[in-house]
Motif scaffolding. Sequence first.
Motif, PDB file in Angstrom:
ATOM      1  N   GLN A 118      -5.672   2.453  -9.292  1.00  0.00           N
ATOM      2  CA  GLN A 118      -5.081   2.942  -8.040  1.00  0.00           C
ATOM      3  C   GLN A 118      -4.963   4.449  -8.145  1.00  0.00           C
ATOM      4  O   GLN A 118      -4.218   4.979  -8.982  1.00  0.00           O
ATOM      5  CB  GLN A 118      -3.714   2.303  -7.802  1.00  0.00           C
ATOM      6  CG  GLN A 118      -3.150   2.613  -6.441  1.00  0.00           C
ATOM      7  CD  GLN A 118      -1.859   1.859  -6.169  1.00  0.00           C
ATOM      8  OE1 GLN A 118      -1.291   1.227  -7.039  1.00  0.00           O
ATOM      9  NE2 GLN A 118      -1.395   1.946  -4.941  1.00  0.00           N
TER      10      GLN A 118
ATOM     11  N   THR B  16      -4.060   2.525   0.561  1.00  0.00           N
ATOM     12  CA  THR B  16      -4.192   3.045  -0.785  1.00  0.00           C
ATOM     13  C   THR B  16      -5.677   3.178  -1.110  1.00  0.00           C
ATOM     14  O   THR B  16      -6.528   2.622  -0.428  1.00  0.00           O
ATOM     15  CB  THR B  16      -3.491   2.128  -1.810  1.00  0.00           C
ATOM     16  OG1 THR B  16      -3.443   2.795  -3.077  1.00  0.00           O
ATOM     17  CG2 THR B  16      -4.210   0.806  -1.975  1.00  0.00           C
ATOM     18  N   THR B  17      -5.965   3.928  -2.151  1.00  0.00           N
ATOM     19  CA  THR B  17      -7.342   4.099  -2.592  1.00  0.00           C
ATOM     20  C   THR B  17      -7.494   3.465  -3.965  1.00  0.00           C
ATOM     21  O   THR B  17      -6.764   3.802  -4.892  1.00  0.00           O
ATOM     22  CB  THR B  17      -7.714   5.591  -2.673  1.00  0.00           C
ATOM     23  OG1 THR B  17      -7.505   6.183  -1.390  1.00  0.00           O
ATOM     24  CG2 THR B  17      -9.159   5.772  -3.099  1.00  0.00           C
TER      25      THR B  17
ATOM     26  N   GLU C 129      -3.707   6.879  -6.172  1.00  0.00           N
ATOM     27  CA  GLU C 129      -2.431   7.553  -5.869  1.00  0.00           C
ATOM     28  C   GLU C 129      -1.417   7.458  -6.998  1.00  0.00           C
ATOM     29  O   GLU C 129      -0.449   8.198  -7.036  1.00  0.00           O
ATOM     30  CB  GLU C 129      -1.781   6.960  -4.591  1.00  0.00           C
ATOM     31  CG  GLU C 129      -2.547   7.233  -3.331  1.00  0.00           C
ATOM     32  CD  GLU C 129      -3.634   6.192  -3.069  1.00  0.00           C
ATOM     33  OE1 GLU C 129      -4.305   6.315  -2.044  1.00  0.00           O
ATOM     34  OE2 GLU C 129      -3.828   5.281  -3.907  1.00  0.00           O
ATOM     35  N   ARG C 130      -1.630   6.568  -7.915  1.00  0.00           N
ATOM     36  CA  ARG C 130      -0.703   6.408  -9.033  1.00  0.00           C
ATOM     37  C   ARG C 130      -1.328   6.916 -10.336  1.00  0.00           C
ATOM     38  O   ARG C 130      -1.105   6.369 -11.405  1.00  0.00           O
ATOM     39  CB  ARG C 130      -0.297   4.944  -9.152  1.00  0.00           C
ATOM     40  CG  ARG C 130       0.468   4.483  -7.904  1.00  0.00           C
ATOM     41  CD  ARG C 130       0.824   3.039  -7.931  1.00  0.00           C
ATOM     42  NE  ARG C 130       1.828   2.755  -8.956  1.00  0.00           N
ATOM     43  CZ  ARG C 130       2.178   1.526  -9.306  1.00  0.00           C
ATOM     44  NH1 ARG C 130       1.611   0.492  -8.714  1.00  0.00           N
ATOM     45  NH2 ARG C 130       3.077   1.325 -10.229  1.00  0.00           N
TER      46      ARG C 130
ATOM     47  N   GLU D  44       2.421   1.293   2.054  1.00  0.00           N
ATOM     48  CA  GLU D  44       2.189   2.556   2.740  1.00  0.00           C
ATOM     49  C   GLU D  44       1.325   2.315   3.965  1.00  0.00           C
ATOM     50  O   GLU D  44       0.292   1.651   3.884  1.00  0.00           O
ATOM     51  CB  GLU D  44       1.500   3.576   1.818  1.00  0.00           C
ATOM     52  CG  GLU D  44       2.320   3.996   0.617  1.00  0.00           C
ATOM     53  CD  GLU D  44       2.213   3.003  -0.538  1.00  0.00           C
ATOM     54  OE1 GLU D  44       1.295   2.169  -0.521  1.00  0.00           O
ATOM     55  OE2 GLU D  44       3.061   3.061  -1.438  1.00  0.00           O
TER      56      GLU D  44
ATOM     57  N   ARG E  70      -0.662   4.202   5.480  1.00  0.00           N
ATOM     58  CA  ARG E  70      -2.005   4.783   5.372  1.00  0.00           C
ATOM     59  C   ARG E  70      -2.880   4.035   4.377  1.00  0.00           C
ATOM     60  O   ARG E  70      -4.036   4.381   4.185  1.00  0.00           O
ATOM     61  CB  ARG E  70      -1.893   6.253   4.968  1.00  0.00           C
ATOM     62  CG  ARG E  70      -1.197   7.080   6.052  1.00  0.00           C
ATOM     63  CD  ARG E  70      -1.089   8.523   5.680  1.00  0.00           C
ATOM     64  NE  ARG E  70      -2.425   9.085   5.561  1.00  0.00           N
ATOM     65  CZ  ARG E  70      -2.710  10.161   4.861  1.00  0.00           C
ATOM     66  NH1 ARG E  70      -1.755  10.810   4.216  1.00  0.00           N
ATOM     67  NH2 ARG E  70      -3.928  10.622   4.805  1.00  0.00           N
TER      68      ARG E  70
END
Length: 140
Positions: free
Chosen positions: A52, A31-32, A54-55, A27, A29
């Motif tokens: 992670q 990931t966090t 976003e998941r 991605e 942007r």
Amino acid sequence: LALLLPLLDGMSQSHRQPLCLPLRVLEQRGTTLSIEGAVEPWRQELMITVTQVERGNLEVLNLFISEGPQDSGILIESMQRLPLAYVDTSNAVNIKGAHPPEQSERVARICRASFAVEDVDEPYAVVRAPPAGQRNYIAR
């Protein structure tokens, strides 16, 4: 995080590949990642799970921090227990209560997780501490 560093122009050809292809962030942007635990600015012994965001806070990495008097580092492994990288922190932290290493010499070396001497001698990247008052770390 070390495993997600972009490829750097100054790296040798053998080190131009990501340390772990399945963990690449595609991605644009980014990931966090979330690290739950007390990572202190001195030598310590503990295990931390990285998730992670976003998941759905999926567990993606384990960090085994073992910073003893002779060997000081962090082993990063996948959830399948495959070693991915080793972060040599011997010049990054000191024992609790002691002054940290000199600012100009304070570095962490990121290497492939293997026992080959050349992998330790030629780190994948070197992270330098920022000048006092700044929070941006530089990896080269």
